[in-house]
Scaffold this active site. Structure first.
Site, PDB file in Angstrom:
ATOM      1  N   ASP A  41       0.815  -1.220   0.000  1.00 21.11           N
ATOM      2  CA  ASP A  41       0.000   0.000   0.000  1.00 21.11           C
ATOM      3  C   ASP A  41       0.847   1.269   0.000  1.00 21.11           C
ATOM      4  O   ASP A  41       0.321   2.382   0.090  1.00 21.11           O
ATOM      5  CB  ASP A  41      -0.951   0.009   1.205  1.00 21.11           C
ATOM      6  CG  ASP A  41      -0.222   0.042   2.535  1.00 21.11           C
ATOM      7  OD1 ASP A  41       1.027  -0.041   2.532  1.00 21.11           O
ATOM      8  OD2 ASP A  41      -0.898   0.149   3.578  1.00 21.11           O
ATOM      9  N   ARG A 100      11.606  26.955   1.895  1.00 16.95           N
ATOM     10  CA  ARG A 100      11.086  28.205   1.329  1.00 16.95           C
ATOM     11  C   ARG A 100       9.722  28.581   1.885  1.00 16.95           C
ATOM     12  O   ARG A 100       9.219  29.678   1.631  1.00 16.95           O
ATOM     13  CB  ARG A 100      11.044  28.093  -0.206  1.00 16.95           C
ATOM     14  CG  ARG A 100      12.430  28.174  -0.843  1.00 16.95           C
ATOM     15  CD  ARG A 100      12.409  27.906  -2.337  1.00 16.95           C
ATOM     16  NE  ARG A 100      12.333  26.473  -2.619  1.00 16.95           N
ATOM     17  CZ  ARG A 100      12.379  25.954  -3.837  1.00 16.95           C
ATOM     18  NH1 ARG A 100      12.506  26.771  -4.882  1.00 16.95           N
ATOM     19  NH2 ARG A 100      12.310  24.651  -4.016  1.00 16.95           N
ATOM     20  N   LYS A 196      14.875  42.451  -9.232  1.00 16.83           N
ATOM     21  CA  LYS A 196      13.790  41.851 -10.003  1.00 16.83           C
ATOM     22  C   LYS A 196      12.529  41.790  -9.160  1.00 16.83           C
ATOM     23  O   LYS A 196      12.554  41.899  -7.940  1.00 16.83           O
ATOM     24  CB  LYS A 196      14.165  40.431 -10.452  1.00 16.83           C
ATOM     25  CG  LYS A 196      14.176  39.388  -9.317  1.00 16.83           C
ATOM     26  CD  LYS A 196      14.406  38.002  -9.864  1.00 16.83           C
ATOM     27  CE  LYS A 196      14.218  36.939  -8.789  1.00 16.83           C
ATOM     28  NZ  LYS A 196      15.161  36.999  -7.710  1.00 16.83           N
ATOM     29  N   ARG A 198       8.913  39.360  -8.619  1.00 15.49           N
ATOM     30  CA  ARG A 198       8.379  38.024  -8.856  1.00 15.49           C
ATOM     31  C   ARG A 198       6.855  38.117  -8.798  1.00 15.49           C
ATOM     32  O   ARG A 198       6.267  38.113  -7.713  1.00 15.49           O
ATOM     33  CB  ARG A 198       8.919  37.059  -7.805  1.00 15.49           C
ATOM     34  CG  ARG A 198       8.622  35.603  -8.106  1.00 15.49           C
ATOM     35  CD  ARG A 198       9.153  34.697  -7.001  1.00 15.49           C
ATOM     36  NE  ARG A 198      10.595  34.692  -6.928  1.00 15.49           N
ATOM     37  CZ  ARG A 198      11.378  33.907  -7.656  1.00 15.49           C
ATOM     38  NH1 ARG A 198      10.838  33.084  -8.535  1.00 15.49           N
ATOM     39  NH2 ARG A 198      12.685  33.937  -7.526  1.00 15.49           N
ATOM     40  N   ASP A 222      23.525  31.631  -6.008  1.00 13.60           N
ATOM     41  CA  ASP A 222      22.268  31.502  -5.281  1.00 13.60           C
ATOM     42  C   ASP A 222      22.364  30.253  -4.418  1.00 13.60           C
ATOM     43  O   ASP A 222      23.261  29.431  -4.599  1.00 13.60           O
ATOM     44  CB  ASP A 222      21.086  31.397  -6.254  1.00 13.60           C
ATOM     45  CG  ASP A 222      19.813  32.018  -5.690  1.00 13.60           C
ATOM     46  OD1 ASP A 222      19.748  32.212  -4.457  1.00 13.60           O
ATOM     47  OD2 ASP A 222      18.890  32.308  -6.472  1.00 13.60           O
ATOM     48  N   THR A 227      13.658  26.088 -11.010  1.00 13.22           N
ATOM     49  CA  THR A 227      13.187  25.979 -12.390  1.00 13.22           C
ATOM     50  C   THR A 227      14.217  26.459 -13.405  1.00 13.22           C
ATOM     51  O   THR A 227      14.113  26.153 -14.594  1.00 13.22           O
ATOM     52  CB  THR A 227      11.910  26.809 -12.594  1.00 13.22           C
ATOM     53  OG1 THR A 227      12.227  28.209 -12.386  1.00 13.22           O
ATOM     54  CG2 THR A 227      10.827  26.386 -11.616  1.00 13.22           C
ATOM     55  N   THR A 230      15.044  32.121 -13.121  1.00 10.71           N
ATOM     56  CA  THR A 230      15.713  33.300 -12.568  1.00 10.71           C
ATOM     57  C   THR A 230      17.141  33.413 -13.083  1.00 10.71           C
ATOM     58  O   THR A 230      17.576  34.480 -13.525  1.00 10.71           O
ATOM     59  CB  THR A 230      15.718  33.232 -11.027  1.00 10.71           C
ATOM     60  OG1 THR A 230      14.378  33.317 -10.546  1.00 10.71           O
ATOM     61  CG2 THR A 230      16.534  34.371 -10.429  1.00 10.71           C
TER      62      THR A 230
END
Length: 315
Positions: A41, A100, A196, A198, A222, A227, A230
């Site tokens: 399961d 985050r 920038k 977002r 960073d 993704t 940026t």
């Protein structure tokens, strides 16, 4: 570094066994024997294959994709070790998933990074060792010791060995200025900032570049590349403002969705990351350089076990 001690054991779950194996090799130990499987399961089953009674145990498990699976494995492993009478249970989390979600941005938002901290403590963790938390205040979410390691010296060493000249270190947003300044100091470089906005999560729009870019080799830094949007937008903006070349680096290569393909087709020369997260072969494109954090983590493990200072690693 060979360090044989019957009172020290290192275990791993399924998130990054290769990193755990390398850490154990640096310490001079074999990985602890355990078996992690699934019932039909989908429930996680963990069996320990050796005694841990009275030992200091370290579990290596980044909370990476699939995040919930790996978090649950970690919690069950902690519980198993506690019930097996381990002396201390030290959780090594090279990548802290849910970091985050560290504050309420909108009304009725959860603070999931704090929930993860609560779960780990309730399961029975005695100490947490993590690396480059997205938000430093997450350390305060715990009521147990937290050792916060940084990969910046490893990244800086790579660029120093490349012998690049006329460098500018670029923060992709205002929140990363301290990180960019630390790298710039190690490289003897200037810094610049991409201002920038977002409009929504995982969508960035470059607004402005603060600092001297023209004719320089830009290194964007960073903590996480997710993704790739940026970093790619930032690289395009830097080249448009006269940068001679653009490199990118981060500690945690999340590379979700089509990020690897986006970065491969971007104008970035190289993307330097660490192995805090296990990268699948299709994400290790020609531009991606993976640096190991195993030696740093192994040094921290030995120092914790021997009750020595961790901060001396970075002096």
């Amino acid at each position: 570094m060979a360090y044989r001690d019957s009172q020290l054991k290192i275990f791993t779950c399924n998130a990054n066994p290769a990193l755990a194996q390398e850490i154990a090799l640096h310490v001079g130990l074999d990985l602890g024997m355990s078996q992690i499987s699934r019932f039909r399961d989908g429930e996680v089953q963990i069996k320990l294959g050796e005694s841990v009674r009275g030992t200091d145990v370290f579990i290596v498990q980044p909370i990476s994709t699939p995040v919930n699976e790996h978090l649950m494995e970690l919690l069950i492993m902690v519980d198993a070790l506690k019930r097996a009478s381990a002396n201390t249970i030290n959780v090594v989390i090279p990548y802290y998933g849910y970091a985050r979600q560290d504050r309420k941005v909108r009304a009725r938002d959860p603070i999931t990074a704090k929930l993860v901290a609560n779960l780990l403590q309730t399961a029975g963790a005695d100490r947490v060792i993590c690396m480059d938390l997205h938000a430093g205040q997450i350390q305060g979410f715990f009521d147990i010791p937290v050792d916060h390691l940084v990969a910046l010296p490893i990244l800086a060493g790579y660029f120093l060995n490349k012998g690049l000249d006329d460098i500018v270190v670029v923060s992709p947003d205002m929140g990363g200025v301290t990180r960019a300044r630390s790298l710039a100091e190690r490289l003897g470089a200037s810094i610049a900032i991409i201002d920038k906005r977002r409009p929504e999560p995982n969508v960035a729009q470059v607004m402005n570049i603060i600092g001297e870019i023209d004719g320089k080799v830009a290194i964007m830094i960073d903590d996480i590349i997710d993704t790739g949007g940026t970093i790619t937008l930032g690289a395009e903006a830097l080249l448009a403002h006269g940068a001679r070349a653009v490199y990118a680096c981060c500690t945690h290569a999340v590379f979700s969705g089509t990020a690897a393909q986006l970065l491969e087709s971007s104008p970035i020369k190289e993307i330097i990351v660490t192995d805090s997260i296990a990268l699948s072969p299709e994400k290790r494109t020609s531009k991606v350089v993976v640096l190991s954090v195993a030696e740093l983590i192994s040094e921290a493990i030995v120092r914790i076990h021997k009750r020595q200072s961790i901060s001396e690693l970075f002096d």
